[in-house]
Design a protein around this motif. Structure first.
Motif, PDB file in Angstrom:
ATOM      1  N   ILE A   1      -4.754  -1.476   2.488  1.00 22.08           N
ATOM      2  CA  ILE A   1      -5.550  -1.281   1.221  1.00 22.08           C
ATOM      3  C   ILE A   1      -5.140  -1.076  -0.045  1.00 22.08           C
ATOM      4  N   GLY A   2      -5.445  -1.753  -1.002  1.00 21.74           N
ATOM      5  CA  GLY A   2      -4.870  -1.821  -2.166  1.00 21.74           C
ATOM      6  C   GLY A   2      -4.381  -0.422  -2.682  1.00 21.74           C
ATOM      7  N   TRP A   3      -3.467  -0.288  -3.451  1.00 21.39           N
ATOM      8  CA  TRP A   3      -3.333   1.033  -4.142  1.00 21.39           C
ATOM      9  C   TRP A   3      -4.112   1.197  -5.483  1.00 21.39           C
ATOM     10  N   HIS A   4      -4.549   0.042  -5.816  1.00 22.48           N
ATOM     11  CA  HIS A   4      -5.715   0.271  -7.155  1.00 22.48           C
ATOM     12  C   HIS A   4      -6.910   0.957  -6.836  1.00 22.48           C
ATOM     13  N   TYR A   5      -7.410   1.113  -5.425  1.00 20.05           N
ATOM     14  CA  TYR A   5      -8.493   1.802  -5.194  1.00 20.05           C
ATOM     15  C   TYR A   5      -8.378   3.396  -5.413  1.00 20.05           C
ATOM     16  N   PRO A   6      -7.355   3.890  -4.972  1.00 15.35           N
ATOM     17  CA  PRO A   6      -7.301   5.428  -5.415  1.00 15.35           C
ATOM     18  C   PRO A   6      -7.003   5.893  -6.931  1.00 15.35           C
ATOM     19  N   VAL A   7      -6.186   4.668  -7.243  1.00 17.04           N
ATOM     20  CA  VAL A   7      -5.857   4.760  -9.044  1.00 17.04           C
ATOM     21  C   VAL A   7      -7.270   4.608  -9.982  1.00 17.04           C
ATOM     22  N   ILE A   8      -8.338   3.860  -9.341  1.00 13.40           N
ATOM     23  CA  ILE A   8      -9.547   3.522  -9.914  1.00 13.40           C
ATOM     24  C   ILE A   8     -10.311   5.102  -9.817  1.00 13.40           C
ATOM     25  N   GLU A   9     -10.272   5.642  -8.314  1.00 14.82           N
ATOM     26  CA  GLU A   9     -10.898   7.027  -8.360  1.00 14.82           C
ATOM     27  C   GLU A   9     -10.319   8.228  -9.228  1.00 14.82           C
ATOM     28  N   LEU A  10      -9.080   8.115  -9.202  1.00 16.27           N
ATOM     29  CA  LEU A  10      -8.450   9.219 -10.000  1.00 16.27           C
ATOM     30  C   LEU A  10      -8.619   9.085 -11.492  1.00 16.27           C
ATOM     31  N   THR A  11      -8.636   7.638 -11.824  1.00 22.41           N
ATOM     32  CA  THR A  11      -9.054   7.599 -13.489  1.00 22.41           C
ATOM     33  C   THR A  11     -10.320   7.990 -13.723  1.00 22.41           C
ATOM     34  N   CYS A  12     -11.360   7.568 -12.731  1.00 23.76           N
ATOM     35  CA  CYS A  12     -12.693   8.052 -13.076  1.00 23.76           C
ATOM     36  C   CYS A  12     -13.000   9.557 -12.953  1.00 23.76           C
ATOM     37  N   LEU A  13     -12.334  10.198 -12.173  1.00 22.67           N
ATOM     38  CA  LEU A  13     -12.184  11.581 -12.005  1.00 22.67           C
ATOM     39  C   LEU A  13     -11.735  12.378 -13.372  1.00 22.67           C
ATOM     40  N   LEU A  14     -10.553  11.792 -14.177  1.00 18.86           N
ATOM     41  CA  LEU A  14      -9.916  12.187 -15.289  1.00 18.86           C
ATOM     42  C   LEU A  14     -11.130  12.061 -16.184  1.00 18.86           C
ATOM     43  N   MET A  15     -11.708  10.813 -16.321  1.00 16.66           N
ATOM     44  CA  MET A  15     -12.790  10.669 -17.449  1.00 16.66           C
ATOM     45  C   MET A  15     -13.875  11.487 -17.308  1.00 16.66           C
TER      46      MET A  15
ATOM     47  N   VAL B   1     -14.887   8.306   2.044  1.00 16.56           N
ATOM     48  CA  VAL B   1     -14.746   9.497   1.319  1.00 16.56           C
ATOM     49  C   VAL B   1     -13.369   9.085   0.327  1.00 16.56           C
ATOM     50  N   PRO B   2     -13.932   9.305  -1.043  1.00 15.96           N
ATOM     51  CA  PRO B   2     -13.041   8.797  -1.978  1.00 15.96           C
ATOM     52  C   PRO B   2     -11.682   9.501  -1.977  1.00 15.96           C
ATOM     53  N   LEU B   3     -10.847   8.862  -2.207  1.00 17.87           N
ATOM     54  CA  LEU B   3      -9.482   9.048  -2.181  1.00 17.87           C
ATOM     55  C   LEU B   3      -8.778   9.781  -0.949  1.00 17.87           C
ATOM     56  N   PHE B   4      -9.579  10.475  -0.166  1.00 17.76           N
ATOM     57  CA  PHE B   4      -9.077  11.425   0.822  1.00 17.76           C
ATOM     58  C   PHE B   4      -8.837  10.200   2.070  1.00 17.76           C
ATOM     59  N   SER B   5      -9.978   9.422   2.100  1.00 20.18           N
ATOM     60  CA  SER B   5      -9.924   8.521   3.234  1.00 20.18           C
ATOM     61  C   SER B   5      -8.671   7.545   3.126  1.00 20.18           C
ATOM     62  N   TRP B   6      -8.365   7.112   1.728  1.00 19.46           N
ATOM     63  CA  TRP B   6      -7.108   6.290   1.527  1.00 19.46           C
ATOM     64  C   TRP B   6      -5.940   7.223   2.004  1.00 19.46           C
ATOM     65  N   ILE B   7      -5.813   8.537   1.612  1.00 17.08           N
ATOM     66  CA  ILE B   7      -4.694   9.308   2.056  1.00 17.08           C
ATOM     67  C   ILE B   7      -4.622   9.403   3.413  1.00 17.08           C
ATOM     68  N   PHE B   8      -5.508   9.603   4.159  1.00 14.61           N
ATOM     69  CA  PHE B   8      -5.488  10.094   5.611  1.00 14.61           C
ATOM     70  C   PHE B   8      -5.189   8.737   6.313  1.00 14.61           C
ATOM     71  N   LEU B   9      -5.805   7.410   5.988  1.00 16.99           N
ATOM     72  CA  LEU B   9      -5.574   6.342   6.761  1.00 16.99           C
ATOM     73  C   LEU B   9      -4.414   5.737   6.204  1.00 16.99           C
ATOM     74  N   LYS B  10      -3.525   6.437   5.514  1.00 16.53           N
ATOM     75  CA  LYS B  10      -2.218   5.784   4.918  1.00 16.53           C
ATOM     76  C   LYS B  10      -2.510   4.490   4.274  1.00 16.53           C
TER      77      LYS B  10
ATOM     78  N   CYS C   1      -6.573  -0.274   6.691  1.00 18.65           N
ATOM     79  CA  CYS C   1      -8.030  -0.210   7.392  1.00 18.65           C
ATOM     80  C   CYS C   1      -8.008   0.446   8.768  1.00 18.65           C
ATOM     81  N   ARG C   2      -9.017   1.295   9.096  1.00 20.85           N
ATOM     82  CA  ARG C   2      -9.043   1.966  10.487  1.00 20.85           C
ATOM     83  C   ARG C   2      -9.181   0.748  11.466  1.00 20.85           C
ATOM     84  N   TYR C   3      -9.805  -0.453  11.314  1.00 25.71           N
ATOM     85  CA  TYR C   3     -10.122  -1.318  12.383  1.00 25.71           C
ATOM     86  C   TYR C   3      -9.171  -2.394  12.520  1.00 25.71           C
ATOM     87  N   CYS C   4      -8.684  -2.918  11.244  1.00 23.94           N
ATOM     88  CA  CYS C   4      -7.714  -4.060  11.525  1.00 23.94           C
ATOM     89  C   CYS C   4      -6.213  -3.743  11.174  1.00 23.94           C
ATOM     90  N   HIS C   5      -6.145  -2.617  10.457  1.00 20.95           N
ATOM     91  CA  HIS C   5      -4.789  -2.000   9.868  1.00 20.95           C
ATOM     92  C   HIS C   5      -4.171  -2.662   8.850  1.00 20.95           C
TER      93      HIS C   5
END
Length: 268
Positions: free
Chosen positions: A81-95, A62-71, A74-78
């Motif tokens: 996950i890079g901070w650039h993933y939510p940054v990319i998703e927020l950038t695309c949202l703004l665009m 789930v874009p953005l929210f999975s990263w936030i809820f999983l802090k 990764c759910r499996y190996c812990h």
């Protein structure tokens, strides 16, 4: 579809923009590795953790929210996950919000929406690997042809439009290539790579020759500031110029949208 306009129309853009951001992340991760972002082993390619390789479930994607809820892990190996993933998703949202403000929901807007993840992925790949992959430039060029044809007045034939697109793109590329060679000769080093030149040809498909001066000004100005930031951040002299060109391209394109034109006309 008038009911889509107003607050509900803006609300629909949010999941669309975040999904485009998730798609952009997948493209940026897989293309440099030579992996397909569409199919794998004759099946649709599924996302997996970059650390442990475990295939991710719907709840992990789930874009953005999975990263936030999983802090950010990764759910499996812990693994982190890079901070650039939510940054990319927020950038695309703004665009996506800017595209909706410029074109609303229309056939022309569809091509601009589809261009968002490829533009963002190109920026990320150029920053990481200093290359603008041909396959992404080609996809953007095809979307640009769709954008131009969907914007045509009914009286203009498709053949004339495509001829104009081809000429405009060729002149764009020739102009930028010549400028790059001139600057490189003056500075005794390569100023622009062929990936930048190819992207400028793609920009010519979208906007035509008349927009070239605006794109050069926007890209050049952004390039100066981004180069200064890049040097301060990394200490490196060599700066990938692609992101400046891509951001400049998107700015000029948005300023040519019906929404921007109406806003300028309404200004006192």
């Amino acid at each position: 579809m008038p009911f889509l306009y107003g607050w509900f129309g803006w609300l629909l853009v949010v999941p669309l923009g975040l999904c485009l951001g998730s798609f952009a992340s997948a493209i940026a991760a897989r293309v440099p590795q030579g992996r397909s972002w569409i199919v794998s082993d004759k099946k649709f390619s599924r996302s997996a953790c970059m650390i442990c390789g475990h295939q991710l479930s719907v709840l992990d994607l789930v874009p953005l929210f999975s990263w936030i809820f999983l802090k950010g892990r990764c759910r499996y190996c812990h693994g982190a996950i890079g901070w650039h993933y939510p940054v990319i998703e927020l950038t695309c949202l703004l665009m996506a919000l800017l595209v909706y403000g410029g074109w609303g929901y229309s056939l022309t807007a569809l091509f601009v929406f589809l261009a968002i993840p490829f533009c963002v992925a190109l920026c990320v790949i150029d920053l990481k690997h200093m290359v603008l992959p041909d396959q992404l430039n080609f996809i953007l060029a095809v979307l640009g042809i769709g954008y131009v044809l969907s914007s045509l007045p009914p009286a203009v034939s498709v053949g004339i439009a495509l001829a104009g697109v081809a000429v405009g793109a060729a002149l764009y590329a020739l102009t930028i290539f010549s400028l790059g060679k001139l600057i490189g000769w003056l500075k005794h080093r390569e100023a622009l790579g062929l990936g930048d030149v190819k992207f400028m040809a793609v920009a010519g498909v979208w906007m035509g020759l008349s927009s070239l001066p605006y794109l050069l000004m926007a890209g050049g100005t952004l390039g100066v500031f981004l180069a200064m930031f890049w040097k301060k951040l990394t200490g490196e002299e060599r700066f990938p110029f692609g992101p400046a060109l891509i951001i400049g391209f998107l700015l000029v394109l948005l300023l040519q949208s019906p929404g921007a034109e109406a806003l300028f006309k309404a200004s006192p």
